[in-house]
Design an enzyme around this catalytic site. Structure first.
Site, PDB file in Angstrom:
ATOM      1  N   CYS A 227      12.708  78.514 109.640  1.00 28.32           N
ATOM      2  CA  CYS A 227      12.837  79.067 108.291  1.00 28.32           C
ATOM      3  C   CYS A 227      14.296  79.444 108.113  1.00 28.32           C
ATOM      4  CB  CYS A 227      11.944  80.299 108.121  1.00 28.32           C
ATOM      5  SG  CYS A 227      12.220  81.186 106.568  1.00 28.32           S
ATOM      6  N   THR A 228      14.844  79.096 106.952  1.00 30.64           N
ATOM      7  CA  THR A 228      16.281  79.293 106.748  1.00 30.64           C
ATOM      8  C   THR A 228      16.683  80.770 106.681  1.00 30.64           C
ATOM      9  OG1 THR A 228      15.884  79.019 104.397  1.00 30.64           O
ATOM     10  CG2 THR A 228      16.629  77.079 105.612  1.00 30.64           C
ATOM     11  N   HIS A 229      15.698  81.659 106.554  1.00 33.13           N
ATOM     12  CA  HIS A 229      16.035  83.089 106.576  1.00 33.13           C
ATOM     13  C   HIS A 229      16.274  83.602 108.003  1.00 33.13           C
ATOM     14  CE1 HIS A 229      14.537  83.122 102.470  1.00 33.13           C
ATOM     15  NE2 HIS A 229      14.790  84.395 102.341  1.00 33.13           N
TER      16      HIS A 229
ATOM     17  N   ASP B 212      17.236  74.974  97.698  1.00 33.57           N
ATOM     18  CA  ASP B 212      16.235  75.781  98.397  1.00 33.57           C
ATOM     19  C   ASP B 212      15.434  76.505  97.322  1.00 33.57           C
ATOM     20  OD1 ASP B 212      14.815  77.239 100.331  1.00 33.57           O
ATOM     21  OD2 ASP B 212      16.244  78.882 100.255  1.00 33.57           O
ATOM     22  N   SER B 213      14.316  77.076  97.710  1.00 32.07           N
ATOM     23  CA  SER B 213      13.541  77.864  96.759  1.00 32.07           C
ATOM     24  C   SER B 213      14.282  79.134  96.356  1.00 32.07           C
ATOM     25  CB  SER B 213      12.189  78.227  97.367  1.00 32.07           C
ATOM     26  OG  SER B 213      12.371  78.909  98.588  1.00 32.07           O
TER      27      SER B 213
ATOM     28  N   GLU C 156      15.432  89.839 103.475  1.00 32.25           N
ATOM     29  CA  GLU C 156      15.886  90.035 102.090  1.00 32.25           C
ATOM     30  C   GLU C 156      16.060  91.520 101.761  1.00 32.25           C
ATOM     31  OE1 GLU C 156      14.124  87.745  99.029  1.00 32.25           O
ATOM     32  OE2 GLU C 156      14.443  85.865 100.090  1.00 32.25           O
TER      33      GLU C 156
ATOM     34  N   TYR D  76       8.368  79.102  97.929  1.00 32.42           N
ATOM     35  CA  TYR D  76       7.552  77.890  98.008  1.00 32.42           C
ATOM     36  C   TYR D  76       6.522  78.019  99.143  1.00 32.42           C
ATOM     37  CZ  TYR D  76      10.978  75.191  95.153  1.00 32.42           C
ATOM     38  OH  TYR D  76      11.786  74.704  94.172  1.00 32.42           O
ATOM     39  N   GLY D  77       6.803  78.890 100.111  1.00 32.10           N
ATOM     40  CA  GLY D  77       6.048  78.926 101.367  1.00 32.10           C
ATOM     41  C   GLY D  77       4.556  79.195 101.233  1.00 32.10           C
TER      42      GLY D  77
ATOM     43  N   CYS E  91      15.186  73.864 102.665  1.00 29.79           N
ATOM     44  CA  CYS E  91      13.987  74.675 102.505  1.00 29.79           C
ATOM     45  C   CYS E  91      12.934  74.029 103.394  1.00 29.79           C
ATOM     46  CB  CYS E  91      13.547  74.636 101.039  1.00 29.79           C
ATOM     47  SG  CYS E  91      11.886  75.240 100.738  1.00 29.79           S
ATOM     48  N   ASN E  92      12.410  74.785 104.339  1.00 30.08           N
ATOM     49  CA  ASN E  92      11.469  74.207 105.286  1.00 30.08           C
ATOM     50  C   ASN E  92      10.196  73.725 104.616  1.00 30.08           C
ATOM     51  OD1 ASN E  92      12.145  74.472 108.381  1.00 30.08           O
ATOM     52  ND2 ASN E  92      13.183  76.108 107.288  1.00 30.08           N
ATOM     53  N   THR E  93       9.691  74.513 103.656  1.00 34.60           N
ATOM     54  CA  THR E  93       8.449  74.129 102.996  1.00 34.60           C
ATOM     55  C   THR E  93       8.617  72.805 102.264  1.00 34.60           C
ATOM     56  OG1 THR E  93       7.999  76.475 102.694  1.00 34.60           O
ATOM     57  CG2 THR E  93       6.644  74.947 101.452  1.00 34.60           C
TER      58      THR E  93
END
Lengths: 288, 288
Positions: A184-186, A10-11, A152, A42-43, A73-75
């Site tokens: 989004c993974t967050h 992931d980023s 975050e 990356y987004g 990572c979705n992006t």
């Protein structure tokens, strides 16, 4: 091959929600996780840049002998999957297709909402994945740029998260969606606030959990599933491209448990085909 | 030398508030602005990484024949200034010293607040700069990680900005600061909400304006000030390291005027001493 680890990148720390779901779903597997923290996020970056970064991350994982690549990572999943699949001769699993598939399966009306970063939403990747699986679907997406910094910051339960979520979700609720993909993974960290706002009428699709299911399926298909169990210690090796302190501190919330040893590496300045330099950081001290 | 442009770089668009103040303060000067948008933000990255990025950005500007380097990024100013000053034989101006100097001059009680990103606050650079100038000062800092995404989202006037600002500022207000340094180039956009919360009793120190004053002073000292005036068009050349769309859209708010032509470059994968590759993007089309 089956005893080899699964590579996840992931980023940054968001992919740890995918790792968390995969660790729970696949007790017999071990993992190598790479967070490209020197170049996160990356987004907001262009497709060419993201593809280049994803290829470098994948090359690093491949150099560790992984049996499968998970783009958590979705992006990067939105723009880099075909490139990675072409270049590396391994099964490659992204986070978009599994979330899209589950939404298509669970939605009754076909009115599916998607939330994500500006990059993911702007790419239209979820729209395409959903409409390919279910051409009658109506996809409504909303970029939620503040959700990543909020999670975050540890503010997932803060009133500000509630206000932002209400504002971001209002157009989707008004449009009558019956399911919402957390693109989004967050975002799994925001599930409590999202559930509270959306109520029981809208199904939340957690793409981290959907991805863990997809990994399990691909391992079986490719006859790569590990037969054994692995000891709790050493199930995951962690690599980052920037100082590990913040990754350890913030990432533990995302992983749901403390992160142990983390190695810092540099994947950006090496030639594509050479093995990246690895410096190991144990308890704050550096050794080659 | 005096007719040469001034080079300004930042990790992204924040430095445009410094450029804006400099354009207003120095009508006879022209500028080259570099936003390292492929690697933004620097604020959460480690010192070694930021130093490497700053050296690459500075090398790019030096290759454009600039007469002065302005590091319009608090994180890079906090950790990279001595490295840049050693390596490039040009006057180098950062954004920390000017803000610290103005706060020391304006504070009556010496109780000085500083707000910035996690990286800037964690570096302690403002504390050191302020205490060096005014050893009797008491510096209180607070990291405000949501301010950057809020301003980039265009939510500087949103109720969420007000809630965040109240929460971040409360400990500083309780501690009795009489001045507050905006230690991040994004924060000038939040001046209205900050002024409303802090009232007239606390002086806001805008480090973008303080930096423009410092640039003017250094140009005079080094006998590098331009005598002439430059036409409005072409006063600034803009370079970014990622796709220019988002920089143009969000950056115009920061600069206070539309941004015209922007060239996308790659400074990260070239050897340090070679001239970076430049691709020019005009109206969406690429040519070498």
């Amino acid at each position: 091959m089956p005893h080899r680890p699964i590579g996840i990148f992931d980023s940054g720390i968001g992919g740890l929600t995918v790792l968390r779901a995969a660790l729970r779903r696949l007790p017999g597997e071990s993992f190598v996780y790479l967070g490209d923290t020197a170049r996160v996020p990356y987004g907001t970056k262009g497709a060419d840049t993201v593809i280049r970064y994803a290829e470098q991350a994948a090359a690093f994982l491949v150099s560790h002998g992984v049996k499968m690549l998970v783009v958590a990572c979705n992006t990067a999943s939105a723009v880099a999957l075909p490139h990675l699949a072409r270049r590396f001769r391994l099964p490659v699993v992204g986070v978009i297709e599994p979330g899209a598939r589950q939404a298509c399966r669970q939605s009754r009306t076909g009115a599916i909402g998607v939330i994500g970063t500006e990059g993911t939403v702007g790419s239209g990747a979820y729209d395409r994945a959903i409409l390919r699986l279910r051409p009658d679907a109506r996809v409504l997406s909303a970029a939620c740029p503040l959700f990543v910094p909020l999670t975050e910051e540890g503010w997932s339960g803060h009133p500000v998260a509630d206000i932002c979520a209400r504002e971001y979700l209002a157009p989707l609720q008004e449009a009558g969606i019956d399911s919402l993909v957390l693109g989004c993974t967050h975002y799994p960290l925001l599930k409590p606030v999202l559930k509270r706002i959306l109520g029981d009428g809208i199904i939340l699709v957690d793409s981290a959990e959907a991805t863990a299911d997809a990994i399990a399926g691909r391992l079986l298909d490719a006859e790569l599933a590990s037969a054994g169990t692995v000891p709790r210690e050493g199930r995951t090796r962690f690599y980052v491209t920037d100082l590990p302190d913040r990754f350890r501190r913030v990432g533990s919330t995302f992983l749901g448990t403390d992160i142990g040893e983390i190695e810092q590496i540099d994947i950006g300045i090496v030639a594509d085909d050479s093995r990246p330099a690895v410096r190991s950081c144990v308890a704050g001290g550096w050794h080659q």
